[in-house]
Write an enzyme that holds these catalytic residues in place. Sequence first.
Site, PDB file in Angstrom:
ATOM      1  N   ARG A 137       0.726  -1.247  -0.149  1.00  0.00           N
ATOM      2  CA  ARG A 137       0.039   0.170  -0.082  1.00  0.00           C
ATOM      3  C   ARG A 137       0.822   1.203  -0.002  1.00  0.00           C
ATOM      4  O   ARG A 137       0.610   2.264  -0.424  1.00  0.00           O
ATOM      5  CB  ARG A 137      -0.941   0.051   1.079  1.00  0.00           C
ATOM      6  CG  ARG A 137      -1.910   1.026   0.991  1.00  0.00           C
ATOM      7  CD  ARG A 137      -3.399   0.878   2.111  1.00  0.00           C
ATOM      8  NE  ARG A 137      -2.749   0.915   3.462  1.00  0.00           N
ATOM      9  CZ  ARG A 137      -3.378   0.679   4.607  1.00  0.00           C
ATOM     10  NH1 ARG A 137      -4.482   0.697   4.469  1.00  0.00           N
ATOM     11  NH2 ARG A 137      -2.899   0.972   5.925  1.00  0.00           N
TER      12      ARG A 137
ATOM     13  N   LYS B  64      -2.813   6.298   1.021  1.00  0.00           N
ATOM     14  CA  LYS B  64      -2.662   6.901   2.424  1.00  0.00           C
ATOM     15  C   LYS B  64      -1.643   8.085   2.685  1.00  0.00           C
ATOM     16  O   LYS B  64      -0.651   7.820   2.918  1.00  0.00           O
ATOM     17  CB  LYS B  64      -2.060   5.743   3.428  1.00  0.00           C
ATOM     18  CG  LYS B  64      -2.283   5.785   4.814  1.00  0.00           C
ATOM     19  CD  LYS B  64      -2.223   4.635   5.435  1.00  0.00           C
ATOM     20  CE  LYS B  64      -2.441   4.630   7.130  1.00  0.00           C
ATOM     21  NZ  LYS B  64      -3.726   4.975   7.385  1.00  0.00           N
TER      22      LYS B  64
ATOM     23  N   GLU C 259     -16.342   6.628   4.053  1.00  0.00           N
ATOM     24  CA  GLU C 259     -15.605   5.982   5.170  1.00  0.00           C
ATOM     25  C   GLU C 259     -15.691   7.145   6.238  1.00  0.00           C
ATOM     26  O   GLU C 259     -15.644   8.385   5.900  1.00  0.00           O
ATOM     27  CB  GLU C 259     -14.286   5.418   4.818  1.00  0.00           C
ATOM     28  CG  GLU C 259     -13.095   6.545   4.064  1.00  0.00           C
ATOM     29  CD  GLU C 259     -11.817   5.825   3.907  1.00  0.00           C
ATOM     30  OE1 GLU C 259     -11.590   5.427   4.732  1.00  0.00           O
ATOM     31  OE2 GLU C 259     -11.102   6.550   2.943  1.00  0.00           O
TER      32      GLU C 259
END
Length: 348
Positions: A80, A184, A220
């Site tokens: 990620r 992220k 989210e």
Amino acid sequence: MEKIDYSKRSFAYYPTQAIVTAKYEGGAWGKPEISADFNLNIHSFAGVLHYAPACFEGLKAFRGVDGTVRMFRPDENAKRLMNSAEYLDMAYPSEEMFIEMCAMCVRANWDCIPPYESGASLYLRPVLFGINPQLGIRNSDDVAFVVMSSPVGTYSGAQALKPGTAVLSRNYDRAATYGSGRFKLGANYAQSLHAYNLAHKMGYRELLFLDTATHSQIEEFGSSNFFAIKGGTYVTPDSCSILPSITNKSLRTIAADMGLKVETRRIPVEELAEMDEANSCGTAVVITPLCSIDDKPALESSEITRTYRFGDPNECGPVSRKLYNTMIGIQKGLLPDRYGWCMVVDKK
């Protein structure tokens, strides 16, 4: 050594002994180094200070019931981070380098790993950011990769698995539909801070963001993914602006093995009325159950258009609790690691 009462610790910074650093300069990575100096010396024109070329990860190391120390799915965090760095057009460590530096950090802070009985863990925070001096708006050529840690309690402290309240955000957005939400990046979190502060001041534990295009679909939380239990189905949103949570991914696998149907799809706000259990999930929280979600025309408004309620306001839902116990059981060696998710770290 002073005995630590981990029951009083939340998900916060607590001192450790060392960090691990490596730099990519002139087209090549330098050797990772362990340092007891937690202060980073960077140029005042470093790109990270001006245009925020920075991304990070979060994972945990657990001291198991058998005394073994395990990192949970570091390979997924490595992948990620690579995706985030590629979006920023920055250099990044290989999967092997990422995992080894995390292991080095665990070993360097071995005495800071909480005992099994505490229920706490050593949280690892790998950060990648641009360091070369620059003034023009462009990606950073040189980067630093730093792995640090903190021996933490649960994100909610003593309130772990105690249902909390949330509010929908209709007048603040976390990430644009075709923006950077699926990566992220530190900038994504900075964008949500003001709205999160407003929600917390109003007494809500969580803030649930909606899609930016229509404000009609669940996306989210500012800190974690959303999932719900509807009958015998595990339901979680599908969107190109949602961060792909490793915890959510793991819970979906566990849910399927429990016999639940798993659906990753668009979830209209109104469908909250049909949910039996609702939760946020992420590395820090694993699962935070919700007893209600308020829908307001604006976050600052005292008007509540509708309140969605889930199960017993004082207890985590039975399915969510089973999911939580299974995940924690694997992480701490209480249950067999049948998925091969845990990497054992030896002190050496």
